[in-house]
Design a protein around this motif. Structure first.
Motif, PDB file in Angstrom:
ATOM      1  N   ILE A   1      11.008  -9.071  -4.655  1.00 32.98           N
ATOM      2  CA  ILE A   1      10.021  -9.907  -3.566  1.00 32.98           C
ATOM      3  C   ILE A   1      10.642  -9.449  -2.239  1.00 32.98           C
ATOM      4  CG2 ILE A   1      10.151 -12.272  -2.501  1.00 32.98           C
ATOM      5  CD1 ILE A   1       9.935 -13.551  -5.362  1.00 32.98           C
ATOM      6  N   GLN A   2      11.963  -9.404  -2.257  1.00 31.35           N
ATOM      7  CA  GLN A   2      12.360  -8.900  -0.782  1.00 31.35           C
ATOM      8  C   GLN A   2      12.181  -7.473  -0.441  1.00 31.35           C
ATOM      9  OE1 GLN A   2      16.829  -9.084  -1.742  1.00 31.35           O
ATOM     10  NE2 GLN A   2      16.629 -11.276  -1.041  1.00 31.35           N
ATOM     11  N   ARG A   3      11.981  -6.449  -1.635  1.00 27.18           N
ATOM     12  CA  ARG A   3      11.301  -5.001  -1.346  1.00 27.18           C
ATOM     13  C   ARG A   3      10.264  -5.017  -0.986  1.00 27.18           C
ATOM     14  NH1 ARG A   3      14.900  -1.231  -3.522  1.00 27.18           N
ATOM     15  NH2 ARG A   3      16.852  -2.077  -4.528  1.00 27.18           N
ATOM     16  N   VAL A   4       9.072  -5.943  -1.543  1.00 22.49           N
ATOM     17  CA  VAL A   4       7.848  -6.043  -1.084  1.00 22.49           C
ATOM     18  C   VAL A   4       7.724  -6.348   0.149  1.00 22.49           C
ATOM     19  CG1 VAL A   4       5.675  -7.411  -1.612  1.00 22.49           C
ATOM     20  CG2 VAL A   4       6.690  -6.503  -3.276  1.00 22.49           C
ATOM     21  N   ALA A   5       8.259  -7.372   0.623  1.00 21.56           N
ATOM     22  CA  ALA A   5       8.478  -7.955   1.928  1.00 21.56           C
ATOM     23  C   ALA A   5       8.979  -6.794   2.818  1.00 21.56           C
ATOM     24  CB  ALA A   5       9.399  -9.132   2.249  1.00 21.56           C
ATOM     25  N   ALA A   6       9.910  -6.161   2.645  1.00 22.40           N
ATOM     26  CA  ALA A   6      10.461  -4.842   3.287  1.00 22.40           C
ATOM     27  C   ALA A   6       9.388  -3.903   3.526  1.00 22.40           C
ATOM     28  CB  ALA A   6      11.687  -4.374   3.011  1.00 22.40           C
TER      29      ALA A   6
ATOM     30  N   ALA B   1      11.809   0.432  -4.894  1.00 18.16           N
ATOM     31  CA  ALA B   1      11.275   0.436  -3.430  1.00 18.16           C
ATOM     32  C   ALA B   1      10.420   1.726  -3.395  1.00 18.16           C
ATOM     33  CB  ALA B   1      12.811   0.445  -2.782  1.00 18.16           C
ATOM     34  N   GLU B   2      10.881   2.777  -4.006  1.00 19.61           N
ATOM     35  CA  GLU B   2       9.798   3.890  -3.867  1.00 19.61           C
ATOM     36  C   GLU B   2       8.649   3.532  -4.314  1.00 19.61           C
ATOM     37  OE1 GLU B   2       9.848   8.459  -5.886  1.00 19.61           O
ATOM     38  OE2 GLU B   2      11.704   7.185  -5.594  1.00 19.61           O
ATOM     39  N   ALA B   3       8.732   2.964  -5.797  1.00 24.25           N
ATOM     40  CA  ALA B   3       7.326   2.704  -6.268  1.00 24.25           C
ATOM     41  C   ALA B   3       6.417   1.742  -5.575  1.00 24.25           C
ATOM     42  CB  ALA B   3       7.493   1.907  -7.705  1.00 24.25           C
TER      43      ALA B   3
ATOM     44  N   ARG C   1       6.437   1.131  -2.089  1.00 18.05           N
ATOM     45  CA  ARG C   1       5.939   1.790  -1.118  1.00 18.05           C
ATOM     46  C   ARG C   1       4.760   2.734  -1.355  1.00 18.05           C
ATOM     47  NH1 ARG C   1      11.490   2.627   0.199  1.00 18.05           N
ATOM     48  NH2 ARG C   1      11.430   4.390  -0.519  1.00 18.05           N
ATOM     49  N   TYR C   2       4.887   3.362  -2.472  1.00 21.34           N
ATOM     50  CA  TYR C   2       3.794   4.317  -2.952  1.00 21.34           C
ATOM     51  C   TYR C   2       2.608   3.413  -2.880  1.00 21.34           C
ATOM     52  CZ  TYR C   2       0.623   7.381  -5.307  1.00 21.34           C
ATOM     53  OH  TYR C   2      -0.283   8.200  -5.589  1.00 21.34           O
ATOM     54  N   ALA C   3       2.695   2.338  -3.854  1.00 26.82           N
ATOM     55  CA  ALA C   3       1.538   1.373  -4.051  1.00 26.82           C
ATOM     56  C   ALA C   3       0.902   1.010  -2.927  1.00 26.82           C
ATOM     57  CB  ALA C   3       2.037   0.413  -5.034  1.00 26.82           C
ATOM     58  N   LEU C   4       1.640   0.561  -2.051  1.00 24.56           N
ATOM     59  CA  LEU C   4       1.196  -0.103  -0.858  1.00 24.56           C
ATOM     60  C   LEU C   4       0.657   0.941   0.121  1.00 24.56           C
ATOM     61  CD1 LEU C   4       3.749  -2.948  -0.222  1.00 24.56           C
ATOM     62  CD2 LEU C   4       1.439  -3.410  -1.298  1.00 24.56           C
ATOM     63  N   GLY C   5       1.311   2.101   0.153  1.00 24.32           N
ATOM     64  CA  GLY C   5       0.880   3.196   0.975  1.00 24.32           C
ATOM     65  C   GLY C   5      -0.432   3.651   0.534  1.00 24.32           C
ATOM     66  N   THR C   6      -0.970   3.539  -0.473  1.00 24.69           N
ATOM     67  CA  THR C   6      -2.179   4.378  -0.929  1.00 24.69           C
ATOM     68  C   THR C   6      -3.101   3.619  -0.045  1.00 24.69           C
ATOM     69  OG1 THR C   6      -2.563   2.599  -2.563  1.00 24.69           O
ATOM     70  CG2 THR C   6      -1.568   4.599  -3.068  1.00 24.69           C
ATOM     71  N   GLY C   7      -3.155   2.357   0.569  1.00 26.21           N
ATOM     72  CA  GLY C   7      -4.173   1.772   1.112  1.00 26.21           C
ATOM     73  C   GLY C   7      -5.515   1.311   0.377  1.00 26.21           C
ATOM     74  N   VAL C   8      -5.322   1.299  -0.827  1.00 27.30           N
ATOM     75  CA  VAL C   8      -6.607   1.005  -1.681  1.00 27.30           C
ATOM     76  C   VAL C   8      -6.491  -0.180  -2.488  1.00 27.30           C
ATOM     77  CG1 VAL C   8      -7.172   3.542  -1.812  1.00 27.30           C
ATOM     78  CG2 VAL C   8      -5.871   2.327  -3.674  1.00 27.30           C
ATOM     79  N   LEU C   9      -5.274  -1.029  -2.398  1.00 22.41           N
ATOM     80  CA  LEU C   9      -5.044  -2.141  -3.261  1.00 22.41           C
ATOM     81  C   LEU C   9      -5.330  -3.427  -2.522  1.00 22.41           C
ATOM     82  CD1 LEU C   9      -1.735  -1.115  -4.990  1.00 22.41           C
ATOM     83  CD2 LEU C   9      -4.062  -0.707  -5.916  1.00 22.41           C
ATOM     84  N   ASP C  10      -5.854  -4.460  -2.881  1.00 20.99           N
ATOM     85  CA  ASP C  10      -6.134  -5.674  -2.570  1.00 20.99           C
ATOM     86  C   ASP C  10      -5.184  -6.713  -2.887  1.00 20.99           C
ATOM     87  OD1 ASP C  10      -8.647  -5.068  -0.848  1.00 20.99           O
ATOM     88  OD2 ASP C  10      -9.499  -4.702  -2.940  1.00 20.99           O
ATOM     89  N   ALA C  11      -4.607  -6.439  -4.150  1.00 16.80           N
ATOM     90  CA  ALA C  11      -3.413  -7.272  -4.477  1.00 16.80           C
ATOM     91  C   ALA C  11      -2.640  -6.382  -5.807  1.00 16.80           C
ATOM     92  CB  ALA C  11      -4.148  -8.449  -5.369  1.00 16.80           C
ATOM     93  N   PHE C  12      -1.822  -6.533  -6.525  1.00 17.41           N
ATOM     94  CA  PHE C  12      -1.161  -5.887  -7.481  1.00 17.41           C
ATOM     95  C   PHE C  12       0.003  -6.813  -8.210  1.00 17.41           C
ATOM     96  CE2 PHE C  12       1.905  -5.369  -3.812  1.00 17.41           C
ATOM     97  CZ  PHE C  12       2.903  -5.443  -4.470  1.00 17.41           C
ATOM     98  N   THR C  13       0.260  -6.525  -9.534  1.00 13.66           N
ATOM     99  CA  THR C  13       0.758  -7.098 -10.609  1.00 13.66           C
ATOM    100  C   THR C  13       2.331  -6.465 -10.517  1.00 13.66           C
ATOM    101  OG1 THR C  13       0.160  -6.092 -12.455  1.00 13.66           O
ATOM    102  CG2 THR C  13      -0.891  -7.996 -11.819  1.00 13.66           C
ATOM    103  N   ILE C  14       3.424  -7.098 -10.769  1.00 15.03           N
ATOM    104  CA  ILE C  14       4.655  -6.571 -10.789  1.00 15.03           C
ATOM    105  C   ILE C  14       5.516  -7.534 -11.722  1.00 15.03           C
ATOM    106  CG2 ILE C  14       5.567  -7.173  -8.694  1.00 15.03           C
ATOM    107  CD1 ILE C  14       7.064  -4.642  -8.165  1.00 15.03           C
ATOM    108  N   GLY C  15       6.046  -6.916 -12.812  1.00 16.18           N
ATOM    109  CA  GLY C  15       6.861  -7.619 -13.620  1.00 16.18           C
ATOM    110  C   GLY C  15       8.398  -7.715 -13.415  1.00 16.18           C
TER     111      GLY C  15
END
Length: 73
Positions: A67-72, A38-40, A42-56
């Motif tokens: 998926i639930q954490r990204v949506a939240a 959740a912390e990771a 939130r940080y990635a999305l909070g930077t405001g610089v990403l158009d997309a990202f990968t997560i494994g």
């Protein structure tokens, strides 16, 4: 990252200003932040610089949780 977050984000902002799309890679820090998803996220999305990202994920259960954490976020 190849430098501290502030430096990297500054460079990415310059790239975006030039019309480049930005894809964040390994949002969970190559697994180092696997216990803090959740912390990771939130940080990635909070930077405001990403158009997309990968997560494994290593399992369907873990993927559903992410998926639930990204949506939240």
């Amino acid at each position: 990252m190849d430098a501290d977050p502030a430096t990297v984000i500054s460079v990415i902002k310059q790239m975006r200003a030039q019309g480049k799309g930005i894809v964040g890679m390994k949002i969970l820090g190559q697994g180092d932040l696997r216990d803090k998803p959740a912390e990771a996220i939130r940080y990635a999305l909070g930077t405001g610089v990403l158009d997309a990202f990968t997560i494994g994920a290593e399992s369907q259960r873990e993927q559903n949780n992410l998926i639930q954490r990204v949506a939240a976020a």
